[in-house]
Motif scaffolding. Sequence first.
Motif, PDB file in Angstrom:
ATOM      1  N   GLY A 117      15.496 -39.852  19.021  1.00  0.00           N
ATOM      2  CA  GLY A 117      15.576 -41.251  19.449  1.00  0.00           C
ATOM      3  C   GLY A 117      14.258 -41.948  19.173  1.00  0.00           C
ATOM      4  N   GLN A 118      13.688 -42.566  20.191  1.00  0.00           N
ATOM      5  CA  GLN A 118      12.399 -43.257  20.058  1.00  0.00           C
ATOM      6  C   GLN A 118      11.217 -42.333  20.351  1.00  0.00           C
ATOM      7  N   SER A 119      11.489 -41.126  20.738  1.00  0.00           N
ATOM      8  CA  SER A 119      10.437 -40.168  21.101  1.00  0.00           C
ATOM      9  C   SER A 119       9.990 -39.373  19.876  1.00  0.00           C
ATOM     10  N   ARG A 120       8.694 -39.324  19.655  1.00  0.00           N
ATOM     11  CA  ARG A 120       8.102 -38.566  18.547  1.00  0.00           C
ATOM     12  C   ARG A 120       6.940 -37.758  19.113  1.00  0.00           C
ATOM     13  N   VAL A 121       6.995 -36.441  18.881  1.00  0.00           N
ATOM     14  CA  VAL A 121       5.946 -35.551  19.380  1.00  0.00           C
ATOM     15  C   VAL A 121       5.379 -34.762  18.205  1.00  0.00           C
ATOM     16  N   ALA A 122       4.073 -34.899  17.985  1.00  0.00           N
ATOM     17  CA  ALA A 122       3.408 -34.137  16.923  1.00  0.00           C
ATOM     18  C   ALA A 122       3.217 -32.701  17.387  1.00  0.00           C
ATOM     19  N   ILE A 123       3.488 -31.765  16.489  1.00  0.00           N
ATOM     20  CA  ILE A 123       3.298 -30.351  16.809  1.00  0.00           C
ATOM     21  C   ILE A 123       2.489 -29.697  15.693  1.00  0.00           C
ATOM     22  N   GLY A 124       1.857 -28.600  16.019  1.00  0.00           N
ATOM     23  CA  GLY A 124       1.162 -27.795  15.016  1.00  0.00           C
ATOM     24  C   GLY A 124      -0.026 -28.472  14.368  1.00  0.00           C
ATOM     25  N   ASP A 125      -0.689 -29.401  15.072  1.00  0.00           N
ATOM     26  CA  ASP A 125      -1.854 -30.073  14.481  1.00  0.00           C
ATOM     27  C   ASP A 125      -2.976 -29.100  14.154  1.00  0.00           C
ATOM     28  N   PHE A 126      -3.021 -27.977  14.824  1.00  0.00           N
ATOM     29  CA  PHE A 126      -4.072 -26.994  14.610  1.00  0.00           C
ATOM     30  C   PHE A 126      -3.755 -26.045  13.462  1.00  0.00           C
ATOM     31  N   LEU A 127      -2.573 -26.162  12.865  1.00  0.00           N
ATOM     32  CA  LEU A 127      -2.174 -25.288  11.760  1.00  0.00           C
ATOM     33  C   LEU A 127      -2.676 -25.823  10.425  1.00  0.00           C
ATOM     34  N   ALA A 128      -2.827 -24.918   9.484  1.00  0.00           N
ATOM     35  CA  ALA A 128      -3.164 -25.304   8.110  1.00  0.00           C
ATOM     36  C   ALA A 128      -1.950 -26.000   7.497  1.00  0.00           C
ATOM     37  N   PRO A 129      -2.153 -26.841   6.475  1.00  0.00           N
ATOM     38  CA  PRO A 129      -1.034 -27.575   5.872  1.00  0.00           C
ATOM     39  C   PRO A 129       0.130 -26.694   5.433  1.00  0.00           C
ATOM     40  N   GLU A 130      -0.139 -25.579   4.782  1.00  0.00           N
ATOM     41  CA  GLU A 130       0.951 -24.700   4.328  1.00  0.00           C
ATOM     42  C   GLU A 130       1.683 -24.067   5.504  1.00  0.00           C
ATOM     43  N   GLU A 131       0.958 -23.810   6.595  1.00  0.00           N
ATOM     44  CA  GLU A 131       1.601 -23.257   7.791  1.00  0.00           C
ATOM     45  C   GLU A 131       2.512 -24.295   8.437  1.00  0.00           C
ATOM     46  N   ARG A 132       2.088 -25.582   8.452  1.00  0.00           N
ATOM     47  CA  ARG A 132       2.950 -26.641   8.979  1.00  0.00           C
ATOM     48  C   ARG A 132       4.223 -26.760   8.144  1.00  0.00           C
ATOM     49  N   LYS A 133       4.081 -26.653   6.821  1.00  0.00           N
ATOM     50  CA  LYS A 133       5.245 -26.734   5.932  1.00  0.00           C
ATOM     51  C   LYS A 133       6.198 -25.569   6.204  1.00  0.00           C
ATOM     52  N   SER A 134       5.663 -24.377   6.368  1.00  0.00           N
ATOM     53  CA  SER A 134       6.476 -23.196   6.658  1.00  0.00           C
ATOM     54  C   SER A 134       7.159 -23.328   8.017  1.00  0.00           C
ATOM     55  N   LEU A 135       6.444 -23.832   9.015  1.00  0.00           N
ATOM     56  CA  LEU A 135       7.023 -24.032  10.342  1.00  0.00           C
ATOM     57  C   LEU A 135       8.149 -25.062  10.281  1.00  0.00           C
TER      58      LEU A 135
END
Length: 131
Positions: A100-118
């Motif tokens: 909906g209107q809610s957006r929560v950022a996750i995995g900010d501490f991960l490396a870019p490739e790890e965020r993509k894999s997640l």
Amino acid sequence: MTLVAAVNLVVGGLFAAIGAWPVAGFAGLDVLLIWWAFKANFDDARRLERISITEGELVLDRLQASKPPEQRRFVRRWVRVELEEDRERELIGRLSLVSGQSRVAIGDFLAPEERKSLAKALRAELAIPRI
């Protein structure tokens, strides 16, 4: 930290002895900045995000050293995983859970490739129907 403080105390004392007393203050400032950097690093190392996916919901639990525990719940059918990507420049940005209107950022501490894999793993898990 004791070694850093001792070395800076000796160096600051030597400069103060030869009349360059302002250097002693900067040596103390070095110790303070190094202490702050270590503290920030150790606090970041204790950050934890745990994602649980059940039959009807996705649960995000966050633990951070300086904040109380946080829990966000999303209806599984309505949550989407969004990953900001610039494919031309091969850049990977923020990973978010959106409902909906809610957006929560996750995995900010991960490396870019790890965020993509997640993101890929979360999309795959959310696509599997639970019976």
